[in-house]
Design a protein around this motif. Structure first.
Motif, mmCIF file in Angstrom:
data_model
loop_
_atom_site.group_PDB
_atom_site.id
_atom_site.type_symbol
_atom_site.label_atom_id
_atom_site.label_comp_id
_atom_site.label_asym_id
_atom_site.label_seq_id
_atom_site.Cartn_x
_atom_site.Cartn_y
_atom_site.Cartn_z
ATOM 1 N N LEU A 160 0.938 -1.562 0.396
ATOM 2 C CA LEU A 160 -0.145 0.304 0.287
ATOM 3 C C LEU A 160 0.742 1.500 0.350
ATOM 4 O O LEU A 160 1.988 1.320 0.771
ATOM 5 N N LEU A 161 0.871 1.800 -1.179
ATOM 6 C CA LEU A 161 1.837 3.107 -1.314
ATOM 7 C C LEU A 161 0.178 4.479 -1.381
ATOM 8 O O LEU A 161 0.074 4.757 -1.892
ATOM 9 N N THR A 162 0.290 5.506 0.157
ATOM 10 C CA THR A 162 -0.591 6.264 -0.108
ATOM 11 C C THR A 162 0.765 8.051 0.519
ATOM 12 O O THR A 162 1.737 7.540 0.983
ATOM 13 N N GLY A 163 -0.066 8.987 0.428
ATOM 14 C CA GLY A 163 0.727 9.953 0.978
ATOM 15 C C GLY A 163 1.032 10.041 1.829
ATOM 16 O O GLY A 163 2.425 10.676 2.155
ATOM 17 N N SER A 164 0.588 8.958 2.821
ATOM 18 C CA SER A 164 1.189 9.022 4.833
ATOM 19 C C SER A 164 2.112 7.952 5.044
ATOM 20 O O SER A 164 2.366 7.158 5.844
ATOM 21 N N THR A 165 2.716 7.340 3.661
ATOM 22 C CA THR A 165 3.138 6.306 3.863
ATOM 23 C C THR A 165 4.552 6.775 3.863
ATOM 24 O O THR A 165 4.956 8.053 3.472
ATOM 25 N N ARG A 166 5.570 6.290 4.907
ATOM 26 C CA ARG A 166 6.864 7.200 5.934
ATOM 27 C C ARG A 166 8.507 6.380 4.700
ATOM 28 O O ARG A 166 8.423 5.689 3.712
ATOM 29 N N PRO A 167 8.807 7.356 5.170
ATOM 30 C CA PRO A 167 10.292 7.099 3.742
ATOM 31 C C PRO A 167 10.462 6.723 3.378
ATOM 32 O O PRO A 167 11.014 5.783 2.294
ATOM 33 N N ALA A 168 11.396 5.868 4.985
ATOM 34 C CA ALA A 168 11.508 4.448 4.356
ATOM 35 C C ALA A 168 11.187 3.253 3.538
ATOM 36 O O ALA A 168 12.105 2.577 3.196
ATOM 37 N N GLU A 169 10.159 2.755 4.316
ATOM 38 C CA GLU A 169 8.396 2.258 4.057
ATOM 39 C C GLU A 169 8.951 2.612 2.359
ATOM 40 O O GLU A 169 8.674 1.261 1.802
ATOM 41 N N ARG A 170 8.242 3.560 1.681
ATOM 42 C CA ARG A 170 8.278 4.286 0.967
ATOM 43 C C ARG A 170 9.555 3.934 -0.082
ATOM 44 O O ARG A 170 9.747 3.873 -1.327
ATOM 45 N N ARG A 171 10.847 4.255 0.365
ATOM 46 C CA ARG A 171 12.070 3.263 -0.490
ATOM 47 C C ARG A 171 12.096 2.184 -0.766
ATOM 48 O O ARG A 171 12.031 1.944 -1.778
ATOM 49 N N GLY A 230 -3.221 1.851 -4.049
ATOM 50 C CA GLY A 230 -2.586 3.673 -3.756
ATOM 51 C C GLY A 230 -3.400 4.739 -4.674
ATOM 52 O O GLY A 230 -4.343 4.439 -4.846
ATOM 53 N N THR A 231 -3.211 6.195 -3.888
ATOM 54 C CA THR A 231 -3.832 6.814 -4.347
ATOM 55 C C THR A 231 -3.667 7.064 -5.712
ATOM 56 O O THR A 231 -2.724 6.858 -5.797
ATOM 57 N N HIS A 232 -4.629 8.184 -6.199
ATOM 58 C CA HIS A 232 -3.623 8.149 -7.159
ATOM 59 C C HIS A 232 -2.604 9.350 -7.725
ATOM 60 O O HIS A 232 -2.470 9.347 -9.043
ATOM 61 N N ALA A 233 -1.470 9.767 -5.881
ATOM 62 C CA ALA A 233 -0.573 9.638 -6.309
ATOM 63 C C ALA A 233 0.128 9.271 -6.576
ATOM 64 O O ALA A 233 1.668 9.712 -7.149
ATOM 65 N N LEU A 234 0.150 8.173 -7.487
ATOM 66 C CA LEU A 234 0.969 6.928 -7.500
ATOM 67 C C LEU A 234 1.384 7.655 -8.828
ATOM 68 O O LEU A 234 2.992 6.733 -9.095
ATOM 69 N N ILE A 235 0.370 8.434 -9.834
ATOM 70 C CA ILE A 235 1.062 8.145 -10.850
ATOM 71 C C ILE A 235 1.945 9.888 -10.651
ATOM 72 O O ILE A 235 2.369 10.455 -11.833
ATOM 73 N N GLU A 236 1.177 10.662 -10.106
ATOM 74 C CA GLU A 236 2.168 11.705 -10.006
ATOM 75 C C GLU A 236 3.147 11.522 -9.723
ATOM 76 O O GLU A 236 4.238 12.358 -9.846
ATOM 77 N N GLU A 237 3.442 10.732 -8.541
ATOM 78 C CA GLU A 237 4.991 10.670 -8.249
ATOM 79 C C GLU A 237 5.626 9.867 -9.029
ATOM 80 O O GLU A 237 5.157 9.668 -9.488
ATOM 81 N N ASN A 238 7.225 9.359 -7.923
ATOM 82 C CA ASN A 238 7.943 9.371 -9.499
ATOM 83 C C ASN A 238 8.239 7.430 -9.296
ATOM 84 O O ASN A 238 9.245 6.681 -9.171
ATOM 85 N N GLN A 295 -7.716 14.014 7.795
ATOM 86 C CA GLN A 295 -7.706 12.844 7.916
ATOM 87 C C GLN A 295 -7.599 11.887 8.883
ATOM 88 O O GLN A 295 -7.940 11.312 8.943
ATOM 89 N N LYS A 296 -6.628 12.275 9.409
ATOM 90 C CA LYS A 296 -6.382 11.219 11.057
ATOM 91 C C LYS A 296 -7.231 10.984 11.664
ATOM 92 O O LYS A 296 -8.024 10.264 11.614
ATOM 93 N N GLU A 297 -8.196 11.991 12.120
ATOM 94 C CA GLU A 297 -9.591 12.145 12.925
ATOM 95 C C GLU A 297 -10.401 10.950 11.963
ATOM 96 O O GLU A 297 -11.060 10.593 13.104
ATOM 97 N N LYS A 298 -10.581 11.577 11.272
ATOM 98 C CA LYS A 298 -11.939 11.639 9.869
ATOM 99 C C LYS A 298 -11.979 9.548 10.053
ATOM 100 O O LYS A 298 -12.168 8.509 10.915
ATOM 101 N N ASP A 299 -10.111 8.757 9.743
ATOM 102 C CA ASP A 299 -10.028 7.711 10.010
ATOM 103 C C ASP A 299 -10.292 6.647 10.967
ATOM 104 O O ASP A 299 -11.290 5.549 11.651
ATOM 105 N N ASP A 300 -9.820 7.795 12.485
ATOM 106 C CA ASP A 300 -10.264 6.864 13.703
ATOM 107 C C ASP A 300 -11.260 6.968 13.858
ATOM 108 O O ASP A 300 -11.550 5.883 14.458
ATOM 109 N N GLU A 301 -12.122 8.231 13.843
ATOM 110 C CA GLU A 301 -14.167 7.788 13.857
ATOM 111 C C GLU A 301 -14.551 6.941 12.957
ATOM 112 O O GLU A 301 -14.870 5.796 13.569
#
Ligand code: ADP
Ligand code: MG
Length: 701
Positions: free
Chosen positions: A352-363, A379-387, A529-535
């Motif tokens: 899973l790769l999203t905006g909140s994935t940690r850099p280490a895991e992302r690498r 993942g989110t569509h950030a997938l294609i935006e990012e490299n 986002q975090k609050e939403k997810d928690d609720e």
């Protein structure tokens, strides 16, 4: 197709000076003679028919009545004088009002005379009237055919102030049509014209503006509607063909280990017939050597994700990676969880790769994608935006297309030498006619069957005074262990007000369902986002029983134990939105309920929306009704499609013509993909001409 005459700037037209020319440009975007000719009347009045005064019920259009003047009076002082004449027919009375030229009208009007009266009724002081009508003494002879149909053009206040009301515009149009240099070059081949028995283009233009008879008007309309839809379809067919040629596809011929393992040992249920059919359609695409570009439509819960998963496994069996893109992080995570669940025990590496994935895991993920050890990426569509780079990307699945622009889709094209196969999933059914135009470059698969055992959601319309009953019902269901959504509308005047609306609602709900006996969550768009997810998580884990929310829960969220959805102020929601919301319940094995709350006072449209929801669960039927109620203008995705620029055709009403245009266009393109044959010169040229005029067209699809 054009001529120098048609390209002449509009200021050179008889009756148009610099001031009018300027207004025509600014108000109507009309610059040339030719453009003025494509400004078609928006309706026609049949002059052989008369309205009964008692039947006047809306103030939107021109009408014609035949009535006797029974009373004339002037009201007001000299400079603000107005003239009111009362006209009567067998059915009733109406006032005719003049604010200008009072003296002249007074002289002209004959009391007790019967007139043919033409104008646009409005309401003043609770009484119908017609301001500044046209009057004529009725004749005994029937009208000559060429005068029976009268064209009405749209105008604006500014144009009217310069004498360009519908009549003024008509006069200008006539000046062009009567000019001896007026020739409208043909845009269709003789073969098409003959085959469809169309009238020629010149005749069509003359008759659309000045119908020589009702019959010729009809023919002119058919001809011009066909032409308009045909060229859209011709362009789409050509693009689609071009794409097939340009984009070789990966050939996925094998169905092996992964698919078989999954199908025989992991799938706990039988696929529905619709799922089987769709998978077959997909397999044909994948094996064809061409790139797949397919739209998968199916109602919420119809099992699209499962189809996507099977497709990804086929890719894997052919040693290709896949990715799945969701519109939001919550949804991406949900897909990740449910797909991980289904794949347990299978040797598939899923990340899973999203905006909140940690850099280490992302690498680490990036590395895995590049060396091929990661098989599926969600993942989110950030997938294609990012490299993000893949070793062998073979398939891209896009969930909820309507939030995902065409331009973004195009980006995928650039990512690989051989373009990956594309599967677009949407739970917002698109009416067929719209799909043909909007997504004409995509092939379509439809899952029109729900997995067995699902109980359709029971939908009820409840009026405000019966709210107590609803609360009792909620208590009962909570008592049985179920959970409940209560949705408040966005009012959209301001975010602060919306929030207040929701918070007031929340407070009211807490009073009826007080802690500690009941627990209530709240989610809205302004939370982090975090609050939403928690609720959401608390609700999912059954730590809360009621979820008070705005439409943020509209997409995706899956809480099978929630079996009741109450929608407050249901009249404020669009049909598509109501349908999406309702899709949040009915996901478990329990009977589910959707309760639409409203006051008694409802507009006709709101009533129709609510009654449609109560009547059916069929997303396609709902989408068709939505299209009929709103027209294509407000539906998502239509703005960029060009169908909003339609001048005469209507994709709802002209479905038959559209289908015909589509099949003819695809026949022509399959015989002559580049339109290079001599007999198709005329089509190629016209298409080129239109492209020059509408540069944007090239970007679409
Ligand atoms: P969609 O993506 O169309 O909303 P999903 O693929 O998420 O639908 O399926 C909804 C639920 O139905 C999931 O829990 C899924 O496992 C289940 N499901 C899918 N296909 C079938 C089937 N043929 N029989 C029974 N359950 C199914
Ligand atoms: Mg889904």
């Amino acid at each position: 197709m054009t001529t120098p005459f048609l390209e002449t700037p509009v200021e050179y037209l008889k009756g148009v000076g610099p001031a009018r020319a300027d207004l025509l440009k600014k108000e109507l975007n009309i610059h040339t003679f030719g453009e003025l000719l494509t400004f078609f009347p928006f309706r026609y009045v049949d002059r052989s028919k008369f309205y009964q005064i008692a039947d006047i019920h809306d103030d939107s259009s021109y009408i014609q009545i035949k009535a006797r003047i029974v009373h004339i009076q002037t009201i007001g002082a000299l400079h603000h004088q107005r003239l009111v004449a009362t006209a009567r027919d067998a059915s009733g009375e109406i006032d005719l009002v003049w604010f200008q030229g009072v003296k002249w009208v007074l002289e002209m009007l004959t009391p007790q005379q019967e007139y043919v009266i033409f104008g646009k009724p409005g309401i003043y002081n609770g009484r119908w009237n017609i301001p500044h009508p046209e009057l004529e003494i009725p004749t005994q002879q029937p009208l000559p055919l060429s005068e029976v149909v009268r064209p009405i053009y749209n105008s604006t206040e500014k144009l009217k102030s310069k004498g360009l009301d519908f009549k003024g515009i008509g006069k200008l149009v006539r000046n062009i049509l009567l000019n001896e240099k007026f020739i409208m070059p043909e845009s269709l081949t003789p073969e098409i014209i003959q085959r469809l028995r169309l009238i020629n283009r010149q005749e069509a233009f003359v008759n659309i503006h000045f119908p020589q008879s009702p019959e010729l008007l009809k023919k002119a309309q058919t001809r011009l509607k066909f032409e308009e839809l045909f060229y859209i379809q011709l362009r789409l067919a050509k693009q689609r063909h071009g794409r097939l040629l340009k984009h070789q596809g990966h050939k996925f011929l094998k169905v092996a280990e992964y698919v078989n393992q999954f199908y025989h040992h992991h799938l706990t249920f039988e696929l529905t017939n619709a799922q089987k059919r769709v998978i077959k359609e997909i397999r044909v695409d994948l094996g064809s050597g061409n790139q797949m570009n397919r739209l998968l439509q199916g109602d919420v819960g119809s099992g699209k994700t499962l189809v996507a998963l099977m497709t990804m496994l086929i890719a894997l069996d052919n040693s290709f990676q896949s990715c799945l893109m969701a519109p939001t992080e919550i949804l991406a995570r949900q897909h990740f969880n449910s797909i991980s669940g289904m794949l347990t025990g299978l040797n598939v590496v899923l990340k899973l790769l999203t905006g909140s994935t940690r850099p280490a895991e992302r690498r680490e993920i990036q590395e895995g994608l590049q060396n091929g050890t990661v098989h599926l990426l969600i993942g989110t569509h950030a997938l294609i935006e990012e490299n993000v780079k893949f070793r062998r990307l073979g398939l891209v699945v896009i969930d909820e297309q309507h939030r995902f622009g065409v331009a973004q889709r195009a980006k995928l094209w650039e990512k690989n030498v051989v373009t990956p196969h594309i599967l677009v999933m949407t739970a917002t059914p698109i009416p067929r006619t719209l799909a043909m135009t909007l997504y004409g470059d995509l092939d379509t698969s439809i899952i029109d069957e729900l997995p067995p055992g699902r109980k359709p959601v029971v939908t009820k319309h409840v009026y405000e005074p019966e709210r107590e009953k609803v609360f009792r019902f909620i208590r009962e269901k909570i008592g049985e262990g179920r959970q409940v959504y209560i949705v408040f509308p966005l009012i959209q005047e301001s975010e602060t007000l919306d929030l207040k609306n929701l918070e007031d609602g929340y407070t009211a709900i807490i009073q009826v369902f007080p802690p500690p006996q009941y627990t209530v969550s709240m989610v809205h768009g302004r939370m982090k986002q975090k609050e939403k997810d928690d609720e959401m998580k608390r609700f999912l884990e059954r730590k809360t029983q009621i979820m008070v929310a705005t439409t943020v829960i509209e997409v995706g969220v899956d809480v099978p134990n929630a079996s009741v959805m109450v929608i407050e102020n249901a009249e404020r929601f669009g049909l598509a939105q109501l349908h999406q919301l309702r899709g949040r319940v009915g996901r478990g094995s329990d009977q589910s309920y959707c309760i639409l709350m409203s006051g008694f006072e409802l507009s006709a449209e709101a009533r129709k929306r609510i009654s449609t929801m109560v009547r059916t669960n069929d997303g396609f039927e709902i989408a068709e009704t939505d299209l009929q109620l709103r027209g294509p203008g407000d539906l998502q995705g239509t703005q960029q499609s060009g169908i909003m620029d339609l001048r005469i055709a209507d994709i709802v009403k002209d479905e038959k013509i559209l289908k015909f245009a589509r099949s003819l266009a695809s026949e022509i393109i399959s015989n002559d993909p580049m339109l290079s044959k001599k007999e198709n010169d005329i089509l190629a040229l016209h298409l080129l001409n239109m492209d020059k005029k509408q540069q944007n067209w090239g970007l679409i699809s």
